[in-house]
Scaffold this active site. Structure first.
Site, PDB file in Angstrom:
ATOM      1  CB  SER A 258      -0.973  -0.042   1.177  1.00 46.90           C
ATOM      2  OG  SER A 258      -1.985   0.917   1.048  1.00 46.90           O
TER       3      SER A 258
ATOM      4  CG  ASP B 194      -6.760  -2.425  -4.050  1.00 45.86           C
ATOM      5  OD1 ASP B 194      -7.511  -1.980  -3.163  1.00 45.86           O
ATOM      6  OD2 ASP B 194      -5.530  -2.310  -4.017  1.00 45.86           O
TER       7      ASP B 194
ATOM      8  CG  HIS C  45      -5.527  -2.567  -0.048  1.00 48.11           C
ATOM      9  ND1 HIS C  45      -4.889  -1.917  -1.088  1.00 48.11           N
ATOM     10  CD2 HIS C  45      -4.903  -2.135   1.090  1.00 48.11           C
ATOM     11  CE1 HIS C  45      -3.931  -1.139  -0.606  1.00 48.11           C
ATOM     12  NE2 HIS C  45      -3.926  -1.255   0.706  1.00 48.11           N
TER      13      HIS C  45
END
Length: 813
Positions: free
Chosen positions: A668, A741, A775
């Site tokens: 991330s 995601d 994610h």
């Protein structure tokens, strides 16, 4: 003939390339696979009456087939239309009840293939409710804990796509049900479109963040209404169901402490294609238990013009005071909801009591933004919090909400200051299902991580409300890691902890506190659980906390992990894994987090698996970005580069890190960091960037804590965007991203465009898009393949990389 043969050979060659580059899901090395396949230590949940523990056997990694279930992406939610539930919910596959007193364990008989979701104790501990997703919906089951038997509530399915269930007293559950008489669902997509999809704006400014899974068409609106609509009901422990009021899209449905009223919010049209359902119009009302509207509170319009980091101007944060029969409390902005506007007071706190005929009364005003409240179990005690965005300080106050003329401040800290955090109040479950701050005379109890320069040492303390004097009941030692779990009595002399060490797995203990000056029994603790080490092959891994300084004097740290069998002084290929954080001052930026005394467990797509392949790992390598909150990202690149260099230099000084063989990685925002480090430094041989965002012009209304928009700081947005510097990335980078995601800002296209930019500039990169993954990656097949890719990439480009001088010489030749 030759032309035909060449064509055939070309096709075969092309197919072989496709097969080599794609193929099936891969598995990591055998020693990594063995850790992945090891059983998980059960999770635990202590009953409110503190006499039983639920032992839940989690499913570590679901099969990819579960992620392949149908999914509708609607208004920020992901819905499985087959079951009218959230598309992906973690679950347990086994349940046992364990007596705290004698240690006896009893397995709860469950239906074949049961999936235990959202297990919840009743306030008196006699029952436990849980959801069970099936092929047709989410069933509600209730466990009689004395009989150790589970029973399905007949005739209902829980709508967990937009709702759930909670205990409201010892024998009653409130739930949002799938309406029993609704018609067939709208088709997922019209075969022939009946109308265009249109949006319009006209002079109305407001932050538009990069939300995902939004409505896109009139058909989506119909689907959202269908699957989000629920029937509110009360269900008693015997299984009797009483439906209340008409079906609606419930944002909230909370029964008052006396059971006579229900605080309801109903989401309604007009919907938005730019915002999730949390911003949709929402009407707040008070119902009686027959579904009749007793009081209309407010109809909040579409929240499409909130200022950056602002709040609505309408009432917000409604809730019942748990120790009153039926009294509402909420907050209202006094600054127009805009944190940039100067104001003596930013919020006021209001209350309204049954029968709700009088005008609301003001309890108090807060100088900074109101950030929540909690209540003591008696004496009108209320704790509340406010937050100053400019200084990033959070304050905690206490007052008597019945007469709030004066408030006493308990704590005033920077939100990043872990060393001085006083902790969180220990809570207690009331008979009405509400949680309140546990009290003993003039004292409350606090528990926290106990961060220190030596690492985390969790604590359990008692605080005198009159003097604010602290008395430490327990603090973790320096040789192991022990954290408070629950109080086993009302005065804090017996309490439960979870204890672990590098060699011993986490287990529950009951401890006995002997106050100073008193004579107590010799037994100081009693072991309650006896979980065994599921992965003894990890015990030879060594770890230590390492501290050092950045060139500008900021204190930094990492946890150094070395592989099994490591001989000190041997330089190793090394993985630096990090996640940048913003700070307003250097003193908090340099604080240590985590503990080296914890039991080493490795799972999921963890970078710690590199240890099993002979790497050293610099874990949680601090990458602080220090500065004024308004401009801190102006120096983001320089600060992370300087932090990375300092970490490597320290590792080399210790004789552990081979400077010629260092890779960097992150997930991330850590992926964003990784790409920037490869673009702006030459200290790494390769990188791994998972689920990142690389072009900040695609998040133009801010990212992380950035307050400025792209139009206010275009140069900064360009400078920190690795996409704008793709031509500088010469070291190999592995980009991994879930195709589904749903994290704000990290659209899959971020990795796809980043890969294309690097390829177009002649760089070395590999793009792995994981089907169905979000994610974070969940499916067993995806986890295994991610680890295969990560290990293969660093083995090729880090561990077995040629020295830089040889590479440069070859390039010159």
């Amino acid at each position: 003939m030759m032309r035909k043969l060449n064509t055939i050979l070309f096709i075969i060659g092309a197919l072989s390339i496709v097969a080599f580059s794609q193929g099936s899901y891969k598995k990591p090395p055998a020693n990594v696979q063995a850790i992945l396949d090891a059983p998980a230590i059960p999770s635990t949940s202590l009953s409110p009456t503190r006499d039983r523990i639920a032992l839940l056997e989690p499913l570590r990694y679901p099969p990819i087939s579960e992620l392949a279930e149908p999914m509708l992406r609607l208004a920020g939610s992901r819905i499985n239309p087959k079951t009218n539930s959230q598309h992906r919910t973690p679950y347990a596959v086994g349940l046992k009840l364990k007596n705290v007193a004698d240690g006896k364990e009893m397995a709860v008989a469950l239906p074949a293939g049961a999936k235990i979701t959202s297990p919840q104790w009743s306030p008196d501990g006699k029952y436990m409710a849980f959801g069970n997703p099936t092929e047709t919906g989410v069933e509600l089951w209730i466990v009689d804990t004395a009989a150790v038997k589970a029973r399905k509530v007949s005739g209902v399915m829980i709508n967990t796509a937009y709702g759930g269930f909670d205990w409201v007293d010892a024998s009653t559950i409130s739930a949002t049900l799938v309406p029993g008489k609704r018609g067939p669902a709208p088709t997922y997509q019209d075969v022939v479109p009946m109308e265009p999809n249109i949006q319009e704006t006209a002079g109305r400014a407001g932050q538009v963040a990069t939300y995902q899974d939004l409505l896109k068409s009139p058909n989506d609106e119909k689907l959202f209404e269908y699957y989000a609509t629920s029937q509110f009901a009360l269900i008693d422990a015997s299984g009797k169901v009483r439906e209340i009021g008409p079906p609606a899209i419930f944002g909230e449905a909370e029964v008052s402490p006396d059971g006579n009223y229900i605080l309801v919010s109903r989401i309604h049209r007009p919907f938005s294609y730019l915002f999730p359902s949390s911003r949709f119009p929402e009407k707040f009302e008070i119902w009686d238990t027959n579904g009749k509207v007793v009081k209309e509170l407010v109809d909040v319009p579409l929240l499409d013009a909130l200022p950056v980091q602002g709040v609505p101007t309408t009432p917000r944060s409604y809730g019942w005071i748990p120790t009153e029969a039926a009294t509402l409390i909420w907050a209202e902005a006094l600054d127009g909801g805009d944190p940039r506007r100067k104001a003596d007071f930013r919020d006021k706190v209001m209350k309204l009591s049954a029968p709700f005929a009088m005008a609301p009364t003001e309890l108090l005003k807060t100088q900074h933004r109101f950030m929540g409240r909690s209540f003591g179990e008696r004496d009108g005690l209320m704790f509340y919090f406010d937050y100053d965005r400019d200084t990033q300080r959070r304050r905690m106050f206490m007052t008597d909400y019945r007469n709030p003329a004066t408030s006493k401040m308990i704590s005033d800290l920077n939100t990043r200051d872990r060393y001085n955090d006083i902790g969180q109040p220990v809570m207690k479950t009331l008979a009405n299902g509400s949680n309140v701050v546990r009290m003993s005379g003039d004292h409350i109890f606090l528990t926290g991580a106990g961060a220190s320069p030596q690492g985390d040492r969790p604590f359990f303390r008692k605080m005198n409300l009159k003097t604010l004097e602290m008395q430490e009941i327990f603090r973790s030692g320096v040789e192991d890691y022990e954290a408070f779990v629950a109080m086993m009595d009302d005065d804090g002399t017996q309490y439960m902890t979870r204890k672990e060490s590098p060699a011993e797995p986490p287990n529950l203990y009951v401890r006995y506190y002997c106050p100073p000056g008193q004579t107590c029994a010799a037994v100081a603790s009693r072991k309650v659980t006896d979980f065994k080490d599921p992965t003894p092959q990890l015990r030879d891994i060594q770890k230590q906390l390492v501290t050092y300084k950045r060139s500008d004097g900021v204190d930094l740290s990492f946890t150094l992990y070395t592989p099994p069998g490591y001989k000190p002084g041997t330089p190793l290929p090394t993985v630096v894994w990090a996640y940048p954080l913003e700070f307003t001052d250097a003193s908090t930026a340099g604080q240590v987090s985590g503990s080296t005394n914890r039991f080493t467990q490795i799972g999921g797509m963890s970078h710690l698996f590199f240890l099993l392949q002979g790497y050293a790992v610099l874990d949680n390598t601090t990458m602080p970005v220090v500065g004024d909150p308004m401009t801190v990202n102006d120096t983001f690149v320089k600060q992370i580069v300087d932090s990375a260099k300092a970490a490597i230099d320290k590792g080399v000084e210790m004789g552990v890190v081979d400077p010629e063989r260092v890779g960097v990685g992150g997930h991330s925002y850590g992926a964003f960091m990784t790409a920037n480090l490869l673009a702006h430094s030459d200290v790494f041989r390769a990188g791994i960037a998972r689920s990142g965002a690389y072009n900040r012009t695609l998040t133009p209304f801010g990212f992380q804590s950035e307050r400025r928009t792209f139009w206010e700081a275009p140069d900064m947005y360009a400078k920190v965007s690795p996409f704008w510097n793709a031509h500088r990335i010469k070291e190999p980078i592995l980009l991994i991203h879930g195709e589904a995601d749903n994290n704000q800002g990290t659209y899959p296209i971020q990795s796809e465009r980043m890969f294309a930019a690097i390829r177009g500039n002649g760089g070395t990169a590999r793009l792995v898009m994981l089907p169905l993954e979000s994610h974070g990656y969940a499916a067993k097949e995806s986890i295994e393949h991610t680890l295969f890719e990560m290990i293969s990439w660093f083995d090729k480009h880090v561990k077995n990389a040629k020295p830089r001088r040889d590479v440069q010489a070859a390039a010159e030749r």
